[in-house]
Design an enzyme around this catalytic site. Structure first.
Site, PDB file in Angstrom:
ATOM      1  N   GLY A  62      -1.508  30.090 -32.658  1.00 39.87           N
ATOM      2  CA  GLY A  62      -1.248  28.682 -32.326  1.00 39.87           C
ATOM      3  C   GLY A  62      -1.939  28.300 -31.015  1.00 39.87           C
ATOM      4  O   GLY A  62      -2.952  28.899 -30.626  1.00 39.87           O
TER       5      GLY A  62
ATOM      6  N   GLU B  68      -4.819  33.508 -43.179  1.00 40.05           N
ATOM      7  CA  GLU B  68      -5.803  32.396 -43.201  1.00 40.05           C
ATOM      8  C   GLU B  68      -5.798  31.656 -41.868  1.00 40.05           C
ATOM      9  O   GLU B  68      -6.857  31.306 -41.349  1.00 40.05           O
ATOM     10  CB  GLU B  68      -5.483  31.386 -44.309  1.00 40.05           C
TER      11      GLU B  68
ATOM     12  N   SER C  39       9.099  21.552 -15.820  1.00 44.11           N
ATOM     13  CA  SER C  39       7.928  21.002 -15.120  1.00 44.11           C
ATOM     14  C   SER C  39       8.271  20.176 -13.880  1.00 44.11           C
ATOM     15  O   SER C  39       7.665  20.397 -12.821  1.00 44.11           O
ATOM     16  CB  SER C  39       7.070  20.176 -16.071  1.00 44.11           C
TER      17      SER C  39
ATOM     18  N   ASN D  96      -4.229  19.815 -21.253  1.00 40.29           N
ATOM     19  CA  ASN D  96      -2.840  19.718 -20.767  1.00 40.29           C
ATOM     20  C   ASN D  96      -2.759  19.020 -19.416  1.00 40.29           C
ATOM     21  O   ASN D  96      -1.673  18.792 -18.899  1.00 40.29           O
ATOM     22  CB  ASN D  96      -2.178  21.109 -20.686  1.00 40.29           C
TER      23      ASN D  96
ATOM     24  N   ARG E 186       1.565  36.257 -39.349  1.00 46.67           N
ATOM     25  CA  ARG E 186       2.097  36.298 -40.716  1.00 46.67           C
ATOM     26  C   ARG E 186       1.224  35.553 -41.724  1.00 46.67           C
ATOM     27  O   ARG E 186       1.391  35.710 -42.919  1.00 46.67           O
ATOM     28  CB  ARG E 186       3.515  35.738 -40.721  1.00 46.67           C
TER      29      ARG E 186
ATOM     30  N   LYS F 206      -1.666  17.440 -26.890  1.00 48.86           N
ATOM     31  CA  LYS F 206      -2.779  18.140 -26.226  1.00 48.86           C
ATOM     32  C   LYS F 206      -4.138  17.891 -26.905  1.00 48.86           C
ATOM     33  O   LYS F 206      -5.160  17.825 -26.231  1.00 48.86           O
ATOM     34  CB  LYS F 206      -2.489  19.641 -26.175  1.00 48.86           C
TER      35      LYS F 206
ATOM     36  N   THR G 270       2.036  17.829 -23.166  1.00 45.49           N
ATOM     37  CA  THR G 270       2.520  18.961 -23.955  1.00 45.49           C
ATOM     38  C   THR G 270       2.617  18.510 -25.407  1.00 45.49           C
ATOM     39  O   THR G 270       2.191  17.401 -25.755  1.00 45.49           O
ATOM     40  CB  THR G 270       3.843  19.530 -23.375  1.00 45.49           C
TER      41      THR G 270
ATOM     42  N   GLY H  85      -0.234  36.032 -33.016  1.00 48.99           N
ATOM     43  CA  GLY H  85      -0.094  34.580 -33.170  1.00 48.99           C
ATOM     44  C   GLY H  85      -1.458  33.910 -33.119  1.00 48.99           C
ATOM     45  O   GLY H  85      -2.454  34.516 -32.667  1.00 48.99           O
TER      46      GLY H  85
ATOM     47  N   ALA I  64      -1.024  28.512 -27.695  1.00 49.09           N
ATOM     48  CA  ALA I  64      -1.089  29.498 -26.607  1.00 49.09           C
ATOM     49  C   ALA I  64      -2.030  30.635 -26.983  1.00 49.09           C
ATOM     50  O   ALA I  64      -2.778  31.157 -26.137  1.00 49.09           O
ATOM     51  CB  ALA I  64       0.310  30.041 -26.317  1.00 49.09           C
TER      52      ALA I  64
HETATM   53  P1  NAP Z   1       2.464  27.125 -31.628  1.00 51.10           P
HETATM   54  O1  NAP Z   1       1.167  26.440 -31.414  1.00 51.10           O
HETATM   55  O2  NAP Z   1       3.496  26.463 -32.472  1.00 51.10           O
HETATM   56  O3  NAP Z   1       2.144  28.585 -32.243  1.00 51.10           O
HETATM   57  C1  NAP Z   1       3.178  29.451 -32.580  1.00 51.10           C
HETATM   58  C2  NAP Z   1       2.610  30.737 -33.185  1.00 51.10           C
HETATM   59  O4  NAP Z   1       3.684  31.618 -33.445  1.00 51.10           O
HETATM   60  C3  NAP Z   1       1.912  30.515 -34.513  1.00 51.10           C
HETATM   61  O5  NAP Z   1       0.910  31.478 -34.678  1.00 51.10           O
HETATM   62  C4  NAP Z   1       3.054  30.734 -35.502  1.00 51.10           C
HETATM   63  O6  NAP Z   1       2.615  31.124 -36.784  1.00 51.10           O
HETATM   64  C5  NAP Z   1       3.745  31.903 -34.848  1.00 51.10           C
HETATM   65  N1  NAP Z   1       5.137  31.967 -35.283  1.00 51.10           N
HETATM   66  C6  NAP Z   1       6.100  31.049 -35.116  1.00 51.10           C
HETATM   67  N2  NAP Z   1       7.253  31.481 -35.632  1.00 51.10           N
HETATM   68  C7  NAP Z   1       7.013  32.702 -36.159  1.00 51.10           C
HETATM   69  C8  NAP Z   1       7.793  33.670 -36.841  1.00 51.10           C
HETATM   70  N3  NAP Z   1       9.075  33.441 -37.094  1.00 51.10           N
HETATM   71  N4  NAP Z   1       7.206  34.827 -37.234  1.00 51.10           N
HETATM   72  C9  NAP Z   1       5.901  35.056 -36.982  1.00 51.10           C
HETATM   73  N5  NAP Z   1       5.094  34.171 -36.349  1.00 51.10           N
HETATM   74  C10 NAP Z   1       5.645  33.017 -35.931  1.00 51.10           C
HETATM   75  O7  NAP Z   1       3.187  27.426 -30.242  1.00 51.10           O
HETATM   76  P2  NAP Z   1       2.484  27.744 -28.833  1.00 51.10           P
HETATM   77  O8  NAP Z   1       2.402  26.507 -28.030  1.00 51.10           O
HETATM   78  O9  NAP Z   1       1.245  28.520 -29.081  1.00 51.10           O
HETATM   79  O10 NAP Z   1       3.598  28.654 -28.127  1.00 51.10           O
HETATM   80  C11 NAP Z   1       3.790  30.003 -28.510  1.00 51.10           C
HETATM   81  C12 NAP Z   1       4.693  30.677 -27.475  1.00 51.10           C
HETATM   82  O11 NAP Z   1       4.032  30.687 -26.207  1.00 51.10           O
HETATM   83  C13 NAP Z   1       6.016  29.954 -27.252  1.00 51.10           C
HETATM   84  O12 NAP Z   1       7.009  30.919 -27.061  1.00 51.10           O
HETATM   85  C14 NAP Z   1       5.802  29.177 -25.968  1.00 51.10           C
HETATM   86  O13 NAP Z   1       6.992  28.986 -25.247  1.00 51.10           O
HETATM   87  C15 NAP Z   1       4.882  30.116 -25.211  1.00 51.10           C
HETATM   88  N6  NAP Z   1       4.017  29.413 -24.251  1.00 51.10           N
HETATM   89  C16 NAP Z   1       4.097  29.804 -22.951  1.00 51.10           C
HETATM   90  C17 NAP Z   1       3.303  29.202 -22.008  1.00 51.10           C
HETATM   91  C18 NAP Z   1       3.399  29.646 -20.558  1.00 51.10           C
HETATM   92  O14 NAP Z   1       2.919  28.965 -19.667  1.00 51.10           O
HETATM   93  N7  NAP Z   1       3.987  30.783 -20.306  1.00 51.10           N
HETATM   94  C19 NAP Z   1       2.407  28.184 -22.376  1.00 51.10           C
HETATM   95  C20 NAP Z   1       2.348  27.818 -23.728  1.00 51.10           C
HETATM   96  C21 NAP Z   1       3.162  28.438 -24.665  1.00 51.10           C
HETATM   97  P3  NAP Z   1       2.817  30.108 -38.044  1.00 51.10           P
HETATM   98  O15 NAP Z   1       1.825  29.006 -37.839  1.00 51.10           O
HETATM   99  O16 NAP Z   1       2.522  30.963 -39.234  1.00 51.10           O
HETATM  100  O17 NAP Z   1       4.235  29.611 -37.973  1.00 51.10           O
END
Ligand code: NAP
Length: 462
Positions: free
Chosen positions: A140, A165, A30, A99, A162, A78, A74, A138, A142
């Site tokens: 979460g 729910e 950043s 954010n 995975r 958030k 971050t 996913g 993002a």
């Molecule tokens: P997050 O809120 O922690 O969500 C992660 C998601 O991935 C959840 O659905 C989680 O499921 C799933 N997950 C994690 N490990 C897993 C595994 N081993 N197998 C299957 N599913 C898995 O994270 P986030 O902030 O959304 O970020 C997700 C990705 O987006 C990251 O790689 C991050 O770097 C990227 N991102 C990029 C930007 C950008 O500007 N390009 C912005 C934000 C995020 P569970 O809850 O079941 O673990």
């Protein structure tokens, strides 16, 4: 600059300053990204990163109101920041995720610019979502942002992951804030065959576990894959796409654009497409250097390939984008010896010149400061040189098609090995003899007839 909370308490800005709050905060792109944007907007401003533990967020926000012109948030702040704000923009409220905070007339107002960054990525690639089936991997933070935008644009969203729910919880949330939206939770087996767009919002495939992928094959009709990951720039999921049918995009442009839109919110900054494109290229350059160190444990990017393959031109551009100094080995030898390459060949011999190459390759690759080094066409023919280079350098072959090499060489007057009668036949013979040697020596190989593309591919190949 990365400050602890205590350091932030003592911090006295000397000019307009913005900050990122997170916990924990390791390496973050950043500050570099925002400084590049300030430079593009000719704004005299600073950007710092501050480690703010969750229990100190309210205190940090109170300090920010006094000291800062705006902040980014971050993980894990958030959502937690929302009750501390005076107002929240509609999409940030719908997503319960802020954010970016702007301070206006004494009020702290929250926004979500991730959604703008994602929307602009799709727009840049000409992807229209209306009526399309979109698979979201996913559920979460993002995923919520990406799913929300797709539903606002009239897509039919299928969420999988995975934990069914948790997927259902996101689906319920999105249909609560967007009641007419079409959103379905599915298992992997239920993924619609006519899915047009696939979005990865999981960390599967991120460095260092780059072989991981949330899907093993893409639905047959996929025309676009977006992966929020940007390290690596080409993920295992993106590699599943057939480039003739399916466009792909990694998450770096989203990252650049969410930062650009934060600056638009803070001080009405406007960025041209060219400025954003140039910042994106530099971020790929920085990412390449980071990967050179973290993944390969090397410090030099070394380009090899046949004479006329574009090593000097590409090397110079790669150096500019990575911020590493550029060295052309032939020019370096000329400087050191005070003689031109043709004179070295004419007045001494080829073995004499090859010994000089060996000497200077050892000297340059032993240097502590990383560089981009372009080799002469014959430099990797000696196994000893390859072994030396590989101790500290990543050896990349510019595998330029022969027709392009001929075109490049047609302007050249400085190639002693081509001072023969039948130049084309001689060049082809040399090319065919050397190609397998290059291929065996190189760690990575980049092939494209277009120069602009070669530079980008070289950076993304690392
Ligand atoms: P997050 O809120 O922690 O969500 C992660 C998601 O991935 C959840 O659905 C989680 O499921 C799933 N997950 C994690 N490990 C897993 C595994 N081993 N197998 C299957 N599913 C898995 O994270 P986030 O902030 O959304 O970020 C997700 C990705 O987006 C990251 O790689 C991050 O770097 C990227 N991102 C990029 C930007 C950008 O500007 N390009 C912005 C934000 C995020 P569970 O809850 O079941 O673990």
């Amino acid at each position: 600059m990365l400050l602890s909370f205590e350091e932030f308490e003592a911090f006295q800005p000397t000019r307009e300053t913005y900050a990122l709050f997170g916990y924990p905060l390791g390496h973050t792109m950043s500050p570099a990204l925002h400084h590049a944007l300030f430079a593009a907007a000719s704004r005299d401003a600073d950007y710092i990163a501050v480690t703010v533990p969750p229990e100190l967020l309210a205190d940090a926000l109170a300090l920010a109101r006094q000291k800062l012109a705006g902040i980014n948030l971050t993980i894990p702040h958030k959502k937690a920041v929302i009750p501390l704000l005076d107002a929240v923009d509609q999409s940030a409220a719908d997503l319960s995720s802020v954010n970016t905070v702007a301070f206006r007339d004494g009020k702290a107002i929250g926004f979500n610019t991730d959604i703008l960054g994602f929307a602009e990525s799709l727009e840049r690639d000409g992807v229209s979502l209306r009526g399309k089936k979109v698979l979201l991997l996913g559920y979460g933070g993002a995923a919520a942002v990406m799913g929300y935008h797709c539903l606002c644009e009239g897509a039919h969203l299928f969420i999988t992951g995975r934990n069914p729910e948790k997927a259902q919880a996101l689906c319920n949330h999105l249909t609560r804030v967007l009641p007419s939206a079409k959103c379905t939770v599915c298992t992997r087996r239920q993924i619609p065959k006519d899915t047009a767009v696939v979005l990865n919002a999981t960390p599967l495939g991120m460095f260092p576990r780059e072989d991981k992928t949330p899907l093993y094959f893409l639905p047959r009709k996929t025309v676009y894959v977006f992966d929020a990951i940007y390290n690596p720039p080409v993920t295992a999921l993106m590699k599943l796409a057939n480039p003739r049918r399916t466009k792909t995009r990694d998450g770096l442009f989203m990252l650049v654009m969410q930062a650009a839109r934060a600056q638009t919110i803070w001080y009405n900054a406007q960025f041209s497409d060219t400025a954003c494109e140039s910042i994106l290229r530099r971020m790929y350059g920085q990412m390449a250097v980071k990967r050179l160190h973290d993944k390969y444990h090397k410090r030099h990017i070394v380009l090899c390939g046949f004479m006329g393959s574009g090593k000097t031109t590409v090397g110079r551009k790669v150096a500019r984008l990575t911020g590493l100094p550029f060295i052309d080995l032939d020019r370096y030898i000329e400087e050191q010896t005070g003689m031109s390459i043709p004179d070295l060949f004419a007045q001494h011999s080829e073995p004499y010149f090859r010994d000089l190459e060996t000497k200077y390759i050892a000297e340059l690759t032993a240097q502590q400061e990383g560089c981009v080094l372009s080799l002469g066409g014959g430099a990797v023919l000696r196994p000893e040189n390859v072994a030396t280079i590989k101790q500290t350098g990543l050896l990349i072959l510019l595998d330029t098609p022969f027709f392009r090499i001929i075109k490049n060489l047609s302007h050249s007057t400085n190639r002693p090995l081509l001072e023969k009668e039948d130049k084309l036949a001689e060049t082809r013979r040399l090319y065919q003899a050397r190609k397998p040697v290059y291929e065996q020596a190189a760690d990575l190989r980049v092939r494209s007839p277009r120069l602009g593309e070669v530079v980008e591919r070289t950076l993304k190949s690392i």
